[in-house]
Design an enzyme around this catalytic site. Sequence first.
Site, PDB file in Angstrom:
ATOM      1  N   ARG A   7     -20.454  17.940  -7.941  1.00 48.37           N
ATOM      2  CA  ARG A   7     -19.952  16.986  -8.943  1.00 48.37           C
ATOM      3  C   ARG A   7     -19.138  15.887  -8.250  1.00 48.37           C
ATOM      4  NH1 ARG A   7     -17.709  21.779 -12.996  1.00 48.37           N
ATOM      5  NH2 ARG A   7     -19.500  23.137 -12.666  1.00 48.37           N
ATOM      6  N   GLU A  33     -24.401  16.706  -5.839  1.00 50.04           N
ATOM      7  CA  GLU A  33     -24.853  17.449  -7.013  1.00 50.04           C
ATOM      8  C   GLU A  33     -24.117  16.916  -8.225  1.00 50.04           C
ATOM      9  OE1 GLU A  33     -24.539  20.676 -10.083  1.00 50.04           O
ATOM     10  OE2 GLU A  33     -22.961  19.646  -8.975  1.00 50.04           O
ATOM     11  N   HIS A  48     -20.507  17.898 -17.016  1.00 49.20           N
ATOM     12  CA  HIS A  48     -20.940  19.288 -16.869  1.00 49.20           C
ATOM     13  C   HIS A  48     -20.924  20.058 -18.181  1.00 49.20           C
ATOM     14  CE1 HIS A  48     -20.237  23.621 -16.181  1.00 49.20           C
ATOM     15  NE2 HIS A  48     -21.146  23.470 -15.221  1.00 49.20           N
ATOM     16  N   GLU A 107     -28.713  18.201 -12.065  1.00 47.97           N
ATOM     17  CA  GLU A 107     -28.854  19.393 -12.900  1.00 47.97           C
ATOM     18  C   GLU A 107     -28.940  18.981 -14.361  1.00 47.97           C
ATOM     19  OE1 GLU A 107     -26.490  23.330 -14.503  1.00 47.97           O
ATOM     20  OE2 GLU A 107     -25.846  22.459 -12.597  1.00 47.97           O
TER      21      GLU A 107
END
Length: 242
Positions: A7, A33, A48, A107
Site C-alpha cells: 500500500r 502493491e 483497502h 488487488e
Amino acid sequence: MLIFGHRGASGYAPENTLAAFELALEQGCTALELDVQLTRDEQLVVIHDFWVDRTTNGTGLVMEMELEQIRQLDAGAWYDAKFAGEKIPTLEEVLNLVPEHILLNLELKIIPRMRGNIEQLVIDLLMSKNRQHQVIISSFDHFAIQIVQEYLPEIKTGLLLYGQLLDLPNYINANELDLFSIHPAYPYLTEHTVAVLNRLKKPIYTYTVNRSEDLAWCYQYGVDGVITDYPDQAQKLLEVYR
C-alpha cells in the site's frame, strides 16, 4: 527477491495514498502493491477496507458512495497530522504518478453480492494508458481472476491466499487458472509449502513481511518476493543477506 511496497510505504505514511506511493518511490521501490475498489458511480478508487471508517474521517461503505463524496474525505490525518488533507486517490491518479517501469500489484477488492464490472474497468483503464504489461492483478475473489483472464488473457494474474488449500496445484488446474504468481499469507508459509509452490514454477509473493527474521526466512527458502510496509528496511536487510 523482489520487494513490494505494501500500500506504498505504509509504515511511514497513510496507506494507499499518493504520499505513501511517492515515499515508496523515493525509497527506491521497484514494485508496489495497492488495493482497488469500485464506487457506486463506477469509479476506481484506491483503498483497502470496504468501509472508509478506519482510514478516513468519514463513515460508510465504499461501494455505496460516489466519487465526489469519497474525495471530500481526509485520508491522512488519522495517521499523522502532517498528512492531513491527503485524499483517497483514484487508480488513474496512481498510474499517472508511478513510472511505467514500476511493477504494480493491483488487488481487486470485491464484495461478491455487490460485484460490478470492476475487472473490465480496471483493464480498460490500463489499456488506455498502455500500462497492462507491468501489472499483476490479484484478488481473494478467484472468480475475478477468471474474469480478468477471459477479458485479457495476456495480463499477469496472481492468486491471493489466506490459510492453506489442501491441494493447491489441483485447485489451480481444476479451475483452469493460468496464473503468473501465487500470493500466500506469510504466517501460513512453511518450507514444505514453498517447495510445493516452487514445483508450480510460478513466483511466490508473500504478505506482509515486516520483521528482519521473517525476511531472512523468505530469502533462505527461495521466496521470490515480499510485500512489506517498510520497503527501505527490507532492501537494506536484503543486501546484508545477499
